[in-house]
Design an enzyme around this catalytic site. Sequence first.
Site, short mmCIF file in Angstrom:
data_model
loop_
_atom_site.label_atom_id
_atom_site.label_comp_id
_atom_site.label_asym_id
_atom_site.label_seq_id
_atom_site.Cartn_x
_atom_site.Cartn_y
_atom_site.Cartn_z
N SER A 107 0.84 -1.20 0.00
CA SER A 107 0.00 0.00 0.00
C SER A 107 0.88 1.25 0.00
CB SER A 107 -0.96 -0.07 1.19
OG SER A 107 -1.99 0.88 1.07
N ASP A 245 -9.42 -5.17 -4.81
CA ASP A 245 -8.53 -4.23 -4.11
C ASP A 245 -8.96 -2.78 -4.33
OD1 ASP A 245 -6.19 -3.07 -2.90
OD2 ASP A 245 -5.07 -4.84 -3.52
N HIS A 272 -7.55 -5.78 -0.28
CA HIS A 272 -6.30 -5.07 -0.03
C HIS A 272 -5.31 -5.86 0.83
CE1 HIS A 272 -3.99 -1.44 -0.36
NE2 HIS A 272 -4.01 -1.17 0.93
#
Length: 296
Positions: A107, A245, A272
Amino acid sequence: MWREIEPEARHEIEVGGYKVVAYSFGSGPETVFCLNGGPGLPCDYLREAHSCLIDKGYRVIAFDQLGTGASDRPTDPALWTIGRYVEETETVRKALGLGQVHMLGHSWGGWLAIDYALTYPENLQTLILEDTVADMPHLILELERLRSALGPETVAMMQKHEAQGTYDHPEYLAAVTILNYRHVCRLAKWPAPVNRSIGDWNMGPYGTMQGPNEFLYIGNLKDWNRIPDLPAMTVPTLITCGEHDELTPACALKMKLAIPNSEIKVFANASHMPFYENPADYYPALIDFLSRHRMN
């Protein structure tokens, strides 16, 4: 498969006059160096998901970025820049004598890993970009697409609160919660390490760099775009994401098309956090990539 493991060592490292705390697992000859998401999250959720790589002979390092976890928590917003975090990452690597590493960025940690790779390419054995992007304006368009699935009335409600700055209104928070369960973690019960990290979130770095939540980017990274620079990256690169995601497969594909020596894995039934949502597919893919790029 992930499990909670006590670190073998805890290191306190001085970075720009502040204390940053790193955690070390295992003693293998090659290191997986984890950069967690946020910004502003302690590293628990990513550390606990990857410390199990010691079973495959790797040393695993994670650290609480400045402003998070056990590290110091200054309040100067001038500290919250991707460039400063790149130098912090390099300071940690050198302080621990890691040499070349398999850098795993998840991320926000993926954005950080990209900027690190473009600044210090000689320090990387491989690069693993998980659930991340290299083009923030493209991501913002993708997030609008995901939000549109809530319906025009809900989107209009969210836009109203965003215009007014009333991000804490119950109806706005309810919409964000739905999006979180669709696109951040689709498990009915979120794993304990995830809840620990989220429960100790420092919104100072997060608000300054990103925005008030996962679906509104108004911070100092909103125009960040490294796609034009990615063709210069020659390190073997694995790109991963979940099919649902928030940092979408379209964002992953854009990186894949720009990075010469790269491959991509999209995990079904995950958003995610595929390492928690679909570990049966995630770990074999990661371990296969790492094993193909061990030093001879």
